[in-house]
Structure formats: structure tokens, C-alpha cells
Scaffold this motif. Structure first.
Motif, mmCIF file in Angstrom:
data_model
loop_
_atom_site.group_PDB
_atom_site.id
_atom_site.type_symbol
_atom_site.label_atom_id
_atom_site.label_comp_id
_atom_site.label_asym_id
_atom_site.label_seq_id
_atom_site.Cartn_x
_atom_site.Cartn_y
_atom_site.Cartn_z
ATOM 1 N N TYR A 178 -13.018 1.201 -40.512
ATOM 2 C CA TYR A 178 -13.035 0.904 -39.087
ATOM 3 C C TYR A 178 -12.331 1.983 -38.276
ATOM 4 O O TYR A 178 -11.246 2.443 -38.665
ATOM 5 N N ARG B 104 -7.587 5.503 -29.028
ATOM 6 C CA ARG B 104 -8.405 5.169 -30.188
ATOM 7 C C ARG B 104 -8.293 6.263 -31.230
ATOM 8 O O ARG B 104 -7.928 7.404 -30.919
ATOM 9 N N ASP C 122 -13.466 -1.410 -34.786
ATOM 10 C CA ASP C 122 -14.924 -1.484 -34.837
ATOM 11 C C ASP C 122 -15.411 -0.393 -35.783
ATOM 12 O O ASP C 122 -14.750 0.632 -35.943
ATOM 13 N N ASP D 82 -17.815 1.526 -35.183
ATOM 14 C CA ASP D 82 -18.273 2.637 -34.358
ATOM 15 C C ASP D 82 -17.138 3.150 -33.486
ATOM 16 O O ASP D 82 -16.700 2.454 -32.555
ATOM 17 N N ASN E 10 -17.068 5.229 -31.107
ATOM 18 C CA ASN E 10 -17.385 5.361 -29.685
ATOM 19 C C ASN E 10 -17.375 4.023 -28.950
ATOM 20 O O ASN E 10 -17.324 4.005 -27.719
ATOM 21 N N ARG E 11 -17.422 2.927 -29.678
ATOM 22 C CA ARG E 11 -17.352 1.617 -29.037
ATOM 23 C C ARG E 11 -15.926 1.207 -28.717
ATOM 24 O O ARG E 11 -15.698 0.283 -27.929
ATOM 25 N N VAL E 12 -14.975 1.874 -29.324
ATOM 26 C CA VAL E 12 -13.567 1.485 -29.148
ATOM 27 C C VAL E 12 -13.049 2.101 -27.853
ATOM 28 O O VAL E 12 -12.225 3.028 -27.826
ATOM 29 N N LEU F 242 -14.213 0.031 -24.640
ATOM 30 C CA LEU F 242 -14.459 -1.081 -23.729
ATOM 31 C C LEU F 242 -14.169 -2.373 -24.474
ATOM 32 O O LEU F 242 -14.785 -2.672 -25.499
ATOM 33 N N SER G 33 -14.867 -5.393 -24.018
ATOM 34 C CA SER G 33 -15.958 -6.347 -24.218
ATOM 35 C C SER G 33 -16.888 -5.952 -25.367
ATOM 36 O O SER G 33 -17.691 -6.771 -25.826
ATOM 37 N N ASN G 34 -16.782 -4.729 -25.826
ATOM 38 C CA ASN G 34 -17.585 -4.284 -26.968
ATOM 39 C C ASN G 34 -17.087 -4.838 -28.292
ATOM 40 O O ASN G 34 -17.829 -4.842 -29.284
ATOM 41 N N LEU G 35 -15.834 -5.250 -28.338
ATOM 42 C CA LEU G 35 -15.135 -5.415 -29.603
ATOM 43 C C LEU G 35 -14.901 -6.867 -29.953
ATOM 44 O O LEU G 35 -14.549 -7.678 -29.092
ATOM 45 N N TRP H 51 -9.813 -8.281 -33.175
ATOM 46 C CA TRP H 51 -8.580 -8.100 -32.416
ATOM 47 C C TRP H 51 -7.383 -8.635 -33.168
ATOM 48 O O TRP H 51 -7.481 -9.636 -33.892
#
Length: 123
Positions: free
Chosen positions: A31, A49, A98, A100, A102-104, A106, A108-110, A113
Motif C-alpha cells: 500500500y 503521502r 491505498d 494506488d 496517486n489516489r492518496v 483526496l 473521499s478516495n480512500l 483509515w
């Protein structure tokens, strides 16, 4: 994988803290991970990140040069070293992960937690 954040506390402006995010499973090395923060009445914002092997990092502008994200995959842990803390850094800090990198960025993407850890910086 489950995440557990720790290391928050009360510190004076100019001081330092190191947050830790410990994962429950060795799969954590698969991850990318990040830190977010949420001040009272505000949205949960990206802080920093790091990629799976630690070769890539990225920070929000307001913490560049003061905060450093790192990870030790042998310990299944991600860290956030925070130096020269300012009152505006006061917030609950959360770690997230995550597959990905690049998703870390926003919240709301994740979906993965840790619980928050409170950082309070007094002036």
C-alpha cells in the motif's frame, strides 16, 4: 489490514512531534500511505503521502520543509515527523492507505483509515 495511529499530543509552537501509523499486516508494504488532518469544523485535508517502497513522497505546500513522511516496511509502520509546528497545524491527524499512490490525496478516495490522533500546538 488495519491501521493504528499514535503520537499526538500538546506541544508549543516551534516544537516537534512524530506520528506513527502501525499496520496489522505485512501486506501493508503493498500500500501507498498518507497522512490527513481535520481541524474542528473543517474538511479532512491531505498532508503527505509516500509510495509503497518509500521512493516517492509528496506534501501539501504549507508543510513542505517542516514535515517528513517515511516508512519502515519491516515494522509495517509509516511515520510523520513534524518540526517547527505552528498553531495552524492543530488538528486530528489520520493515516490512510491505498494500493494506488496517486489516489492518496483526496480523502473521499480512500477506504482504509486509522483512528485519529490529536495534535494541539499552543502559541
Amino acid at each position: 489490514v488495519q491501521l493504528q495511529a499514535s503520537g499526538g499530543g500538546l506541544v508549543q509552537a516551534g516544537g516537534s512531534l512524530r506520528l506513527s501509523c502501525a499496520a496489522s499486516d505485512r501486506a501493508f508494504s503493498d500500500y501507498a500511505a498518507g497522512w490527513f488532518r481535520q481541524a474542528p469544523g473543517k474538511e479532512r485535508d491531505f498532508v503527505a503521502r509516500i509510495s509503497q517502497r518509500g521512493g516517492l513522497t509528496y506534501y501539501r505546500d504549507s508543510v513542505k520543509g517542516r514535515f517528513t513522511i517515511s516508512r519502515d516496511n519491516a515494522k509495517n509502520t509509516v511515520y510523520l515527523q513534524m518540526n517547527n509546528l505552528k498553531p495552524e497545524d492543530t488538528a486530528v491527524y489520520y493515516c490512510a492507505a491505498d494500493f494506488d499512490y496517486n489516489r492518496v490525496i483526496l480523502a473521499s478516495n480512500l477506504g482504509l483509515w486509522g483512528q485519529g490522533t490529536l495534535v494541539t500546538v499552543s502559541s
